[in-house]
Design a protein around this motif. Structure first.
Motif, PDB file in Angstrom:
ATOM      1  N   ASP A  54       0.809  -1.238   0.000  1.00  0.00           N
ATOM      2  CA  ASP A  54       0.000   0.000   0.000  1.00  0.00           C
ATOM      3  C   ASP A  54       0.839   1.285   0.000  1.00  0.00           C
ATOM      4  O   ASP A  54       0.324   2.348   0.303  1.00  0.00           O
ATOM      5  N   LYS A  55       2.129   1.166  -0.297  1.00  0.00           N
ATOM      6  CA  LYS A  55       2.993   2.355  -0.347  1.00  0.00           C
ATOM      7  C   LYS A  55       3.048   2.878  -1.784  1.00  0.00           C
ATOM      8  O   LYS A  55       2.500   2.262  -2.702  1.00  0.00           O
ATOM      9  N   LYS A  56       3.772   3.973  -1.979  1.00  0.00           N
ATOM     10  CA  LYS A  56       3.827   4.616  -3.306  1.00  0.00           C
ATOM     11  C   LYS A  56       4.863   3.923  -4.204  1.00  0.00           C
ATOM     12  O   LYS A  56       6.040   3.846  -3.848  1.00  0.00           O
ATOM     13  N   ILE A  57       4.370   3.445  -5.363  1.00  0.00           N
ATOM     14  CA  ILE A  57       5.235   2.680  -6.286  1.00  0.00           C
ATOM     15  C   ILE A  57       5.345   3.390  -7.637  1.00  0.00           C
ATOM     16  O   ILE A  57       4.336   3.846  -8.181  1.00  0.00           O
ATOM     17  N   LEU A  58       6.572   3.461  -8.158  1.00  0.00           N
ATOM     18  CA  LEU A  58       6.797   3.973  -9.520  1.00  0.00           C
ATOM     19  C   LEU A  58       7.380   2.847 -10.371  1.00  0.00           C
ATOM     20  O   LEU A  58       8.407   2.249 -10.014  1.00  0.00           O
ATOM     21  N   ASP A  59       6.717   2.574 -11.494  1.00  0.00           N
ATOM     22  CA  ASP A  59       7.160   1.523 -12.420  1.00  0.00           C
ATOM     23  C   ASP A  59       7.640   2.239 -13.684  1.00  0.00           C
ATOM     24  O   ASP A  59       6.833   2.791 -14.434  1.00  0.00           O
ATOM     25  N   ILE A  60       8.953   2.247 -13.896  1.00  0.00           N
ATOM     26  CA  ILE A  60       9.532   3.025 -15.012  1.00  0.00           C
ATOM     27  C   ILE A  60       9.687   2.130 -16.242  1.00  0.00           C
ATOM     28  O   ILE A  60      10.191   1.010 -16.143  1.00  0.00           O
ATOM     29  N   ALA A  61       9.286   2.656 -17.399  1.00  0.00           N
ATOM     30  CA  ALA A  61       9.431   1.953 -18.694  1.00  0.00           C
ATOM     31  C   ALA A  61       8.594   0.678 -18.695  1.00  0.00           C
ATOM     32  O   ALA A  61       9.119  -0.421 -18.874  1.00  0.00           O
ATOM     33  N   ILE A  62       7.301   0.832 -18.527  1.00  0.00           N
ATOM     34  CA  ILE A  62       6.408  -0.324 -18.310  1.00  0.00           C
ATOM     35  C   ILE A  62       6.147  -1.143 -19.561  1.00  0.00           C
ATOM     36  O   ILE A  62       5.623  -2.254 -19.468  1.00  0.00           O
ATOM     37  N   GLY A  63       6.455  -0.593 -20.747  1.00  0.00           N
ATOM     38  CA  GLY A  63       6.152  -1.335 -21.975  1.00  0.00           C
ATOM     39  C   GLY A  63       4.668  -1.652 -22.018  1.00  0.00           C
ATOM     40  O   GLY A  63       3.813  -0.789 -21.791  1.00  0.00           O
ATOM     41  N   GLY A  64       4.337  -2.922 -22.263  1.00  0.00           N
ATOM     42  CA  GLY A  64       2.928  -3.333 -22.325  1.00  0.00           C
ATOM     43  C   GLY A  64       2.317  -3.594 -20.958  1.00  0.00           C
ATOM     44  O   GLY A  64       1.243  -4.184 -20.861  1.00  0.00           O
ATOM     45  N   GLY A  65       2.998  -3.207 -19.885  1.00  0.00           N
ATOM     46  CA  GLY A  65       2.430  -3.348 -18.535  1.00  0.00           C
ATOM     47  C   GLY A  65       2.649  -4.730 -17.931  1.00  0.00           C
ATOM     48  O   GLY A  65       1.867  -5.181 -17.102  1.00  0.00           O
ATOM     49  N   ARG A  66       3.754  -5.405 -18.312  1.00  0.00           N
ATOM     50  CA  ARG A  66       4.025  -6.748 -17.789  1.00  0.00           C
ATOM     51  C   ARG A  66       4.029  -6.785 -16.262  1.00  0.00           C
ATOM     52  O   ARG A  66       3.488  -7.715 -15.647  1.00  0.00           O
ATOM     53  N   THR A  67       4.628  -5.768 -15.643  1.00  0.00           N
ATOM     54  CA  THR A  67       4.774  -5.788 -14.182  1.00  0.00           C
ATOM     55  C   THR A  67       3.616  -5.083 -13.467  1.00  0.00           C
ATOM     56  O   THR A  67       3.507  -5.167 -12.243  1.00  0.00           O
ATOM     57  N   PHE A 101       3.073   2.445 -26.191  1.00  0.00           N
ATOM     58  CA  PHE A 101       3.032   1.558 -25.015  1.00  0.00           C
ATOM     59  C   PHE A 101       2.096   2.122 -23.948  1.00  0.00           C
ATOM     60  O   PHE A 101       1.387   1.380 -23.270  1.00  0.00           O
ATOM     61  N   VAL A 102       2.119   3.443 -23.807  1.00  0.00           N
ATOM     62  CA  VAL A 102       1.256   4.078 -22.799  1.00  0.00           C
ATOM     63  C   VAL A 102      -0.206   3.769 -23.125  1.00  0.00           C
ATOM     64  O   VAL A 102      -0.991   3.414 -22.237  1.00  0.00           O
TER      65      VAL A 102
END
Ligand SMILES: C[S@@+](CC[C@H](N)C(=O)[O-])C[C@H]1O[C@@H](n2cnc3c(N)ncnc32)[C@H](O)[C@@H]1O
Length: 257
Positions: free
Chosen positions: A47-60, A80-81
């Motif tokens: 529940d903390k603040k997460i940044l996912d950089i360069a997500i491509g197709g959103g795999r993660t 990709f966005v």
């Protein structure tokens, strides 16, 4: 300098290609070290603040949303966005470059992921900018996790026929793939960069269409330390903690601010 500009333009163009977007759109499995480290970190980043950089197709994206709804995914490729927004309608997904995270204030995030060697498609000076930006927007005590290509890998910059012959169908198919793309590879090789600190090479990804950064573990440690990261842990693709590695083409890093 000229090669660095070429690298940026070549990689941006490849990532916007329809077949490349489709490839990443269809991925949704975590890599072993990602799965292992996310499991370990979940109690601390729940529940903390997460940044996912360069997500491509959103795999993660799916996995990180299970850890926290306070999730932001970014990518510099508009195609990709759009894909990621379509897949995750309620998630915050922005078109943004890792080298300039001006939309985010200092010390915003508890966890930052920069997965699947995405940092390797940025020219060297800009890689340092991207590392500094990640460090800036990370909270004190927060975690930064990423992977990068391993320059010490035993097959670094080798075509299959420059290695030991294997009597296997997969090897023969790979030889044919490389032969087919050889004219393009020869053209792209002109843009390669080899220095003591790093190399940028045209590897086999997406039909030899990218220029990718490769770095050894000691050099990557120096870069992370120079930017201010601490408590750096290194993992191979099997999820084993290492201090050096010649077996795998990528290396995973977990660092703290
Ligand atoms: C190898 S793909 C990985 C995609 C995704 N992270 C995954 O794990 O499937 C690399 C991604 O990095 C993105 N990318 C490369 N350089 C970037 C930058 N400077 N800022 C933001 N995204 C970038 C590309 O658009 C592409 O989506």
């Amino acid at each position: 300098m000229e090669n660095q500009k070429v690298l940026d333009a070549v990689n941006k163009k490849t990532y916007a290609r329809g077949d490349v977007v489709k490839h990443y759109e269809n991925l949704d499995m975590l890599h072993k070290p990602e799965r292992m480290l996310l499991e370990r970190l979940t109690p601390e980043i729940k529940d903390k603040k997460i940044l996912d950089i360069a997500i491509g197709g959103g795999r993660t994206t799916k996995y990180l949303l299970q850890i926290s709804k306070d999730y932001t995914g970014i990518d510099y490729t508009p195609e990709f966005v759009e894909v990621a927004k379509r897949k995750y309608k309620d998630a915050t997904i922005l078109c943004c470059d890792a080298r300039d995270l001006k939309e985010f204030a200092d010390e915003t995030f508890d966890f930052i992921l920069f997965a699947f060697n995405s940092i390797d498609y940025i020219p060297h000076q800009d890689r340092m900018k991207a590392l500094k930006e990640s460090h800036r927007v990370l909270k004190k005590g927060g975690y930064f996790m990423f992977s990068t290509h391993n320059r010490d890998h035993e097959s670094f910059n080798k075509l299959p026929w420059q290695e030991k012959f294997q009597f296997k169908l997969s090897y023969l198919k790979y030889c044919l793939y490389c032969l087919y793309h050889l004219p393009k590879h020869r053209e792209m090789k002109k843009h390669e960069i080899h220095t003591d600190e790093f190399a940028v090479i045209n590897d086999n990804a997406h039909g030899f269409s990218l220029l990718a950064y490769y770095i050894s573990i000691p050099q990557q440690l120096k870069q992370l330390t120079a930017v201010g990261f601490t408590d750096i842990e290194i993992y191979d693709m099997d999820g084993e903690r290492v201090t050096s590695d010649t077996r795998f083409p990528w290396t995973y890093y977990l660092a703290k601010k």
